[in-house]
Enzyme design. Structure first.
Site: not given
Ligand SMILES: CC(C)(COP(=O)(O)OP(=O)(O)OC[C@H]1O[C@@H](n2cnc3c(N)ncnc32)[C@H](O)[C@@H]1OP(=O)(O)O)[C@@H](O)C(=O)NCCC(=O)NCCS
Length: 393
Positions: A224, A263, A320
């Site tokens: 986050h 995201h 971010d």
């Molecule tokens: C923000 C976040 C948690 C959202 O994820 P989400 O779409 O809700 O769902 P998940 O975390 O389950 O990710 C879905 C898939 O995409 C991948 N993925 C998502 N963001 C990724 C990233 N930044 N780098 C690599 N892989 C990523 C996950 O590994 C997962 O892969 P899988 O299905 O093979 O296991 C995720 O994009 C992330 O961890 N980003 C990096 C941290 C970040 O920048 N956070 C700030 C958010 S504003």
């Protein structure tokens, strides 16, 4: 009895848990709206003070209302002296987000209206919180460096005063405006994890400060608000990396994440990232630090390419990704990047807390109480047979 719907183990993705009138995201088009206004319009034409008023009150202020609001926030900046005394005893290596979270109940103890339950009193508490968060963050930064906290300058804007309190130097107007725009862009974002935490806590009728402390805890995580500091760590590590595409590929092959990309809601680029990318370019050019924008852009390009190969085109830069180089170029230390996010998001959190407490978008307040399916040891309704420790094998 309410109908039981199972959405378990999905982090509530795609589940609508409440109505809100505060902000709106169009995930496919990459649009963010506060109280009806597009974020781009607000970032270009408004100020953080005006946006805080908008979020809290539901409409933009007239010039008299804005002046009054600014006056109230400026007048509320002073924190109780015992907060500084506490800080002096704390370990200098404490994380700024932990310190910020710890200071919130201390501020609650000093709030004369803590027991008041009217909307008006909650708005006044919100004003005090918005005013004091920058003071707390800057005070800790100075105390940990063996310096005396500075007094706020009532002639400075919210953002300019924050830079003054941190550095003991009045910032130039352009830098203060850029930071103000960053605060506008981070001020609210619907039902993200920290906002949900705030709302969940106050749904129990806990006070606003209890909700804000929960929000800060949730924001601190690297998935986050903590992501901006992780992005900066990545940029610092990659300063002399020659093969960015190779680094990105290796990272994804290992199953690691590229911080600042992806995201939970947006399926396209985060509109705030677009804005901050331009800002990073401009600040880089002005301050002779274009390398951070160039490096970020290289990682972005390589990341998009690699995610496309893996069928994940929705993983694109989030807020971010470019706020980290922007803050770095402003001279903000890496571990204060998330606290600055919190300083801004306090406006959104307080607005959501008020909406939750006073059921402003629903018929009546509702205590959050989801349930979990029990998948642990089960010996029937009579329970497992207890035996004293010495009889257990
Ligand atoms: C923000 C976040 C948690 C959202 O994820 P989400 O779409 O809700 O769902 P998940 O975390 O389950 O990710 C879905 C898939 O995409 C991948 N993925 C998502 N963001 C990724 C990233 N930044 N780098 C690599 N892989 C990523 C996950 O590994 C997962 O892969 P899988 O299905 O093979 O296991 C995720 O994009 C992330 O961890 N980003 C990096 C941290 C970040 O920048 N956070 C700030 C958010 S504003």
């Amino acid at each position: 009895m309410a109908q039981v719907v199972s959405v378990k183990n999905t982090g509530l993705r795609g589940i609508t848990v409440a109505d809100t009138k505060i902000s709106f995201i169009d995930a496919d088009k990459g649009i963010l709206i506060y109280r009806g206004y597009r974020i781009e319009e607000l970032a270009e034409r408004s100020t953080f003070m005006e946006v805080a008023y908008l979020l809290l009150n539901g409409s933009l202020p007239g010039s008299g209302e804005l002046k009054e609001f600014e006056k109230e926030v400026t007048a509320a900046r002073e924190v109780p002296a015992y907060l500084y005394s506490c800080m002096k005893d704390w370990p200098k290596g404490a994380k700024p987000m932990d310190v910020l979270q710890a200071c919130v109940p201390v501020l609650a103890m000093a709030d004369p209206e803590l027991a008041e339950e009217s909307r008006e009193a909650n708005v006044r508490m919100a004003i005090r919180l918005i005013a004091r968060m920058p003071v707390v963050v800057a005070a800790w930064h100075r105390v940990r460096n063996g310096l005396q906290p500075l007094a706020s300058d009532p002639t400075l804007s919210h953002a300019a005063n924050l830079l003054w309190l941190l550095n003991g130097k009045r910032p130039d107007e352009e830098m203060a405006r850029d930071l103000d725009v960053c605060l506008i862009l981070h001020a609210d974002h619907t039902f993200n994890a920290s906002t949900f935490a705030c709302r969940e806590v106050v749904s129990t009728r806990a006070h606003m400060y209890a909700g804000i402390a929960a929000g800060i805890g949730a924001l601190s995580g690297s998935l986050h608000g903590g992501a901006n500091a992780e992005v900066m760590k990545m940029l610092l590590e990659l300063q002399s990396e020659k093969d960015i595409p190779g680094w990105v590929k290796a990272r994804l092959d290992k199953g690691d994440r590229i911080m600042g990309m992806g995201h939970a809601v947006y399926k396209t680029i985060d509109p705030r990232a677009r804005f901050l990318k331009d800002m990073a370019f401009r600040i880089g050019k002005k301050t002779g630090q274009s390398r951070w924008h160039e490096l970020s852009t290289q990682i972005e390009t390589a990341g998009l390419e690699e995610f496309k190969k893996r069928g994940k085109t929705e993983i694109q830069p989030n807020v971010d990704f470019f706020s980290a180089p922007v803050y770095h170029m402003m001279g903000i230390p890496r571990d204060l990047m998330t606290p600055i996010f919190a300083i801004s998001r306090t406006a959104g959190w307080c607005s959501h807390i008020i909406e939750e407490k006073f059921a402003e978008a629903q018929e009546k307040p509702a205590l959050y109480r989801p349930q979990a399916e029990y998948v642990g040891q089960y010996c029937g309704l009579m329970g497992c047979e207890y035996s004293p420790p010495e009889d257990r094998t």
